[in-house]
Design a protein around this motif. Structure first.
Motif, PDB file in Angstrom:
ATOM      1  N   CYS B  37       0.821  -1.214   0.000  1.00 26.30           N
ATOM      2  CA  CYS B  37       0.000   0.000   0.000  1.00 26.30           C
ATOM      3  C   CYS B  37       0.855   1.264   0.000  1.00 26.30           C
ATOM      4  O   CYS B  37       1.702   1.442   0.866  1.00 26.30           O
ATOM      5  CB  CYS B  37      -0.919  -0.011   1.222  1.00 26.30           C
ATOM      6  SG  CYS B  37      -1.753   1.565   1.484  1.00 26.30           S
ATOM      7  N   TYR B  46      -1.080   3.578   9.162  1.00 28.94           N
ATOM      8  CA  TYR B  46      -2.028   3.003   8.203  1.00 28.94           C
ATOM      9  C   TYR B  46      -1.805   1.506   8.007  1.00 28.94           C
ATOM     10  O   TYR B  46      -0.712   1.065   7.675  1.00 28.94           O
ATOM     11  CB  TYR B  46      -1.909   3.727   6.856  1.00 28.94           C
ATOM     12  CG  TYR B  46      -3.054   3.420   5.937  1.00 28.94           C
ATOM     13  CD1 TYR B  46      -4.287   4.009   6.141  1.00 28.94           C
ATOM     14  CD2 TYR B  46      -2.915   2.535   4.880  1.00 28.94           C
ATOM     15  CE1 TYR B  46      -5.360   3.725   5.318  1.00 28.94           C
ATOM     16  CE2 TYR B  46      -3.982   2.238   4.051  1.00 28.94           C
ATOM     17  CZ  TYR B  46      -5.191   2.843   4.279  1.00 28.94           C
ATOM     18  OH  TYR B  46      -6.260   2.541   3.469  1.00 28.94           O
ATOM     19  N   CYS B  72      -7.306   6.428   2.447  1.00 31.51           N
ATOM     20  CA  CYS B  72      -7.188   5.420   1.382  1.00 31.51           C
ATOM     21  C   CYS B  72      -7.390   6.099   0.031  1.00 31.51           C
ATOM     22  O   CYS B  72      -8.287   6.912  -0.143  1.00 31.51           O
ATOM     23  CB  CYS B  72      -8.242   4.329   1.579  1.00 31.51           C
ATOM     24  SG  CYS B  72      -8.392   3.232   0.166  1.00 31.51           S
ATOM     25  N   LEU B  73      -6.539   5.759  -0.942  1.00 31.70           N
ATOM     26  CA  LEU B  73      -6.580   6.384  -2.271  1.00 31.70           C
ATOM     27  C   LEU B  73      -7.544   5.692  -3.227  1.00 31.70           C
ATOM     28  O   LEU B  73      -7.709   6.134  -4.353  1.00 31.70           O
ATOM     29  CB  LEU B  73      -5.187   6.334  -2.891  1.00 31.70           C
ATOM     30  CG  LEU B  73      -4.064   7.072  -2.160  1.00 31.70           C
ATOM     31  CD1 LEU B  73      -2.739   6.389  -2.410  1.00 31.70           C
ATOM     32  CD2 LEU B  73      -4.012   8.523  -2.596  1.00 31.70           C
ATOM     33  N   ILE B  74      -8.140   4.590  -2.795  1.00 36.55           N
ATOM     34  CA  ILE B  74      -8.972   3.757  -3.682  1.00 36.55           C
ATOM     35  C   ILE B  74      -8.157   3.371  -4.918  1.00 36.55           C
ATOM     36  O   ILE B  74      -8.671   3.315  -6.029  1.00 36.55           O
ATOM     37  CB  ILE B  74     -10.278   4.476  -4.095  1.00 36.55           C
ATOM     38  CG1 ILE B  74     -10.793   5.361  -2.954  1.00 36.55           C
ATOM     39  CG2 ILE B  74     -11.355   3.467  -4.498  1.00 36.55           C
ATOM     40  CD1 ILE B  74     -12.079   6.115  -3.298  1.00 36.55           C
ATOM     41  N   CYS B  75      -6.859   3.155  -4.720  1.00 36.26           N
ATOM     42  CA  CYS B  75      -5.972   2.916  -5.865  1.00 36.26           C
ATOM     43  C   CYS B  75      -6.012   1.471  -6.345  1.00 36.26           C
ATOM     44  O   CYS B  75      -5.488   1.150  -7.400  1.00 36.26           O
ATOM     45  CB  CYS B  75      -4.550   3.316  -5.510  1.00 36.26           C
ATOM     46  SG  CYS B  75      -3.703   2.178  -4.384  1.00 36.26           S
ATOM     47  N   GLN B  76      -6.594   0.580  -5.565  1.00 36.87           N
ATOM     48  CA  GLN B  76      -6.822  -0.822  -5.948  1.00 36.87           C
ATOM     49  C   GLN B  76      -5.556  -1.680  -5.966  1.00 36.87           C
ATOM     50  O   GLN B  76      -5.588  -2.819  -6.424  1.00 36.87           O
ATOM     51  CB  GLN B  76      -7.530  -0.925  -7.320  1.00 36.87           C
ATOM     52  CG  GLN B  76      -8.862  -0.203  -7.401  1.00 36.87           C
ATOM     53  CD  GLN B  76     -10.006  -0.967  -6.765  1.00 36.87           C
ATOM     54  OE1 GLN B  76      -9.842  -2.103  -6.349  1.00 36.87           O
ATOM     55  NE2 GLN B  76     -11.173  -0.356  -6.688  1.00 36.87           N
ATOM     56  N   THR B  77      -4.442  -1.151  -5.473  1.00 34.98           N
ATOM     57  CA  THR B  77      -3.210  -1.942  -5.437  1.00 34.98           C
ATOM     58  C   THR B  77      -3.408  -3.169  -4.547  1.00 34.98           C
ATOM     59  O   THR B  77      -3.041  -4.296  -4.907  1.00 34.98           O
ATOM     60  CB  THR B  77      -2.042  -1.097  -4.889  1.00 34.98           C
ATOM     61  OG1 THR B  77      -1.999   0.127  -5.617  1.00 34.98           O
ATOM     62  CG2 THR B  77      -0.719  -1.814  -5.019  1.00 34.98           C
ATOM     63  N   CYS B  78      -4.020  -2.958  -3.389  1.00 37.12           N
ATOM     64  CA  CYS B  78      -4.264  -4.051  -2.441  1.00 37.12           C
ATOM     65  C   CYS B  78      -5.160  -5.129  -3.063  1.00 37.12           C
ATOM     66  O   CYS B  78      -4.880  -6.320  -2.959  1.00 37.12           O
ATOM     67  CB  CYS B  78      -4.899  -3.494  -1.168  1.00 37.12           C
ATOM     68  SG  CYS B  78      -6.311  -2.410  -1.479  1.00 37.12           S
ATOM     69  N   SER B  89      -9.968  -2.687  -1.287  1.00 43.01           N
ATOM     70  CA  SER B  89     -10.294  -1.308  -1.658  1.00 43.01           C
ATOM     71  C   SER B  89     -11.811  -1.094  -1.554  1.00 43.01           C
ATOM     72  O   SER B  89     -12.268  -0.100  -0.972  1.00 43.01           O
ATOM     73  CB  SER B  89      -9.802  -1.046  -3.083  1.00 43.01           C
ATOM     74  OG  SER B  89      -9.845   0.315  -3.381  1.00 43.01           O
ATOM     75  N   LEU B  92     -12.955  -1.328   2.210  1.00 40.61           N
ATOM     76  CA  LEU B  92     -12.745  -0.098   2.980  1.00 40.61           C
ATOM     77  C   LEU B  92     -13.807   0.936   2.630  1.00 40.61           C
ATOM     78  O   LEU B  92     -14.272   1.690   3.492  1.00 40.61           O
ATOM     79  CB  LEU B  92     -11.339   0.461   2.728  1.00 40.61           C
ATOM     80  CG  LEU B  92     -10.188  -0.369   3.307  1.00 40.61           C
ATOM     81  CD1 LEU B  92      -8.840   0.145   2.806  1.00 40.61           C
ATOM     82  CD2 LEU B  92     -10.214  -0.361   4.836  1.00 40.61           C
TER      83      LEU B  92
HETATM   84  S1  SF4 Z   1      -6.753   1.158  -2.164  1.00 41.88           S
HETATM   85 FE1  SF4 Z   1      -5.540  -0.305  -0.932  1.00 41.88          FE
HETATM   86  S2  SF4 Z   1      -3.416   0.018  -1.587  1.00 41.88           S
HETATM   87 FE2  SF4 Z   1      -4.587   1.819  -2.255  1.00 41.88          FE
HETATM   88  S3  SF4 Z   1      -4.393   3.316  -0.576  1.00 41.88           S
HETATM   89 FE3  SF4 Z   1      -6.289   2.146  -0.172  1.00 41.88          FE
HETATM   90  S4  SF4 Z   1      -5.619   0.470   1.145  1.00 41.88           S
HETATM   91 FE4  SF4 Z   1      -3.769   1.302   0.243  1.00 41.88          FE
END
Ligand code: SF4
Ligand code: SF4
Lengths: 288, 198
Positions: B37, B46, B72-78, B89, B92
């Motif tokens: 993340c 975090y 959280c960036l909602i970036c979907q990496t996780c 994502s 959360l």
């Molecule tokens: S979407 Fe996942 S990886 Fe991205 S900031 Fe939120 S928790 Fe971290």
């Protein structure tokens, strides 16, 4: 080439902060002989700020239904719009009850799941294809480029059209235009920080700076990207980042549609290259 | 320390009923999400794995009032890396929606301006069908700062250089002062009435 006509979803920043992206997208498709029909009276996709999934689905059902009536797949130059349109498309296609519920709100949301939503990069590389593009290129880009993909091109898995960790569709396109890819793998899919810009600009600025710094130390002439929010962070806000963090960056940032336009021999002005916040003149001097 | 008398055994189900929260119990606590993340570098506390663990334990109040939910960036990496397809994502996001409802009901306090921003954004869509930047800023800044005057000062501070830069490049003209509107605004209202936050 199988694509001749597409519905065009410009997205909200298309007439303001990302007007350069909008101009270059239209100019490139025209040059490629693909007709774009703007989604009539389109509405916002919900961006990252609408968190309720059913609200996102309903908002995009309207956009999808309008394009479906024309019998056209939707193309958009924005990664977030693409993600919202296509995830709504997938959810609506899979779930009859959801479709009925959405349709119950208003008849204009009656979507039957007959089309697809696509990102411009996907259309260029996978639908039109590199061979076809190459045959239409008249200029060579003597540029060192840092290809920046951001979030929704390689993830999440159900909407992705490239690899989550090492995407290469833009790399291939840039190399085809004569450009050289600088070492940039570790930053390709690192989020630009955009979603936190208005609520935690301290974090957002640091994230964007990391991307810009990496491109700079890799010796890039410019960063190429494919999303107006990334463009806003890395280009539009670059001077604010320099000021806030007391650094000098001066890294030109261009949309992949602008680079492709140059390779296709389109005039720089028509591609909005005088509108990028960081000056692009030096780049233009390397297009031969 | 966990005070067992404050645990809510129904919290798991509450999350799993929300869209995006369905896969909560598939988590086997491997930490892959947290290691990858990008936010952990900037916010050391975090920890999405821990948020999941606390949710599974029923630590409802602690989870819902945790300010880290809102960075959280909602970036979907996780999501892309999780071996158990937990869809963190989206999960959360489901937890944030429950937190937001609790805050609206006055049961918790959220230490973040993100809910104010998201709502101000949504109000533009409900009214115009498209994003109206100035309307958004005019609602967001005063609410965040607690007064109209302070809000306008904060907005000026963030936007004076940026606005001038965009103006010079022909990206923001007089047209940007007014909202772009979809013609069918009645349908926008209906969509928000039916699907928006109740
Ligand atoms: S979407 Fe996942 S990886 Fe991205 S900031 Fe939120 S928790 Fe971290
Ligand atoms: S990666 Fe998935 S399984 Fe592992 S801790 Fe995170 S959510 Fe749980």
């Amino acid at each position: 080439m199988s694509v001749t006509k597409l519905a065009y979803y410009p997205g909200c920043p298309s007439d303001a902060t990302a007007i350069d992206q909008d101009m270059s997208t239209k100019a490139v498709f025209e040059k490629l002989g693909v007709e774009l029909v703007e989604v009539e009276d389109w509405n916002c996709c919900g961006a990252a700020e609408v968190e309720e999934p059913e609200l996102v689905y309903a908002l995009n059902a309207r956009n999808l239904a309008i394009a479906e009536k024309e019998g056209l797949d939707i193309v958009t130059p924005c990664s977030i719009c693409y993600y919202n349109l296509e995830r709504s498309n997938i959810a609506l296609k899979a779930d009859d009850k959801l479709r009925a519920k959405v349709k119950g709100i208003d008849s204009s949301l009656d979507y039957n799941g007959k089309i697809k939503a696509k990102h411009v990069l996907d259309v260029f590389v996978n639908d039109i294809g590199l061979e076809e593009l190459s045959s239409k290129m008249s200029k060579k880009l003597n540029l060192k480029v840092a290809p920046y993909y951001g979030c929704y091109i390689g993830r999440p898995p159900e909407t992705a059209f490239d690899d989550p960790d090492d995407p290469d569709s833009m790399d291939k396109l840039i190399e085809l235009m004569g450009g050289e890819i600088v070492p940039f793998s570790q930053m390709k899919t690192f989020c630009c920080g955009g979603p936190l810009m208005m609520t935690r600009s301290d974090i957002a600025f640091e994230m964007a700076r990391k991307i810009l710094d990496t491109a700079k130390s890799a010796g890039a002439d410019c960063i190429a990207l494919a999303c107006p929010l990334c463009g806003m962070m890395l280009d539009g806000k670059q001077a604010d980042i320099e000021k806030a963090l007391h650094v000098e960056i001066d890294m030109p940032v261009v949309y992949i549609t602008q680079l492709l336009g140059l390779a296709l021999g389109i005039d720089a002005k028509e591609l909005g290259l005088n509108k990028n916040a960081v000056d692009t003149k030096e780049i233009l001097g390397k297009v031969v | 320390m966990i005070k067992t008398w404050e645990l809510d055994p129904n919290f798991k189900e509450e999350i799993m009923k929300e869209r995006g929260g369905e896969h909560l119990t598939a988590c086997f606590q491997c930490s892959t999400c947290t290691i990858g993340c990008p936010i952990t570098e900037y916010v050391p506390s975090y920890n999405p794995r821990k948020i999941i663990q606390m949710s599974l334990l029923g630590m409802r109040k602690e989870v819902l009032s945790n300010p880290d939910l809102w960075v959280c960036l909602i970036c979907q990496t996780c999501t892309a890396r999780c071996p158990q397809d937990v869809r963190i994502s989206d999960l959360l996001s489901a937890i944030r929606r429950i937190a937001d409802k609790e805050a609206e009901a006055g049961n918790i306090k959220i230490d973040s301006s993100r809910p104010i921003f998201d709502k101000a954004f949504q109000h533009q869509l409900e009214k115009y069908g498209r994003l109206y930047d100035i309307g958004l800023a005019k609602e967001y800044y005063p609410k965040r700062e607690g007064s109209f005057f302070k809000g306008m000062m904060a907005m000026m501070n963030d936007y004076k250089d940026f606005g001038m830069r965009m103006f010079k490049k022909g990206k923001m003209g007089p047209k940007a002062m007014f909202p772009e509107k979809v013609k069918d605004r009645a349908v926008m209202k209906k969509i928000f009435e039916e699907m928006g936050e109740k």
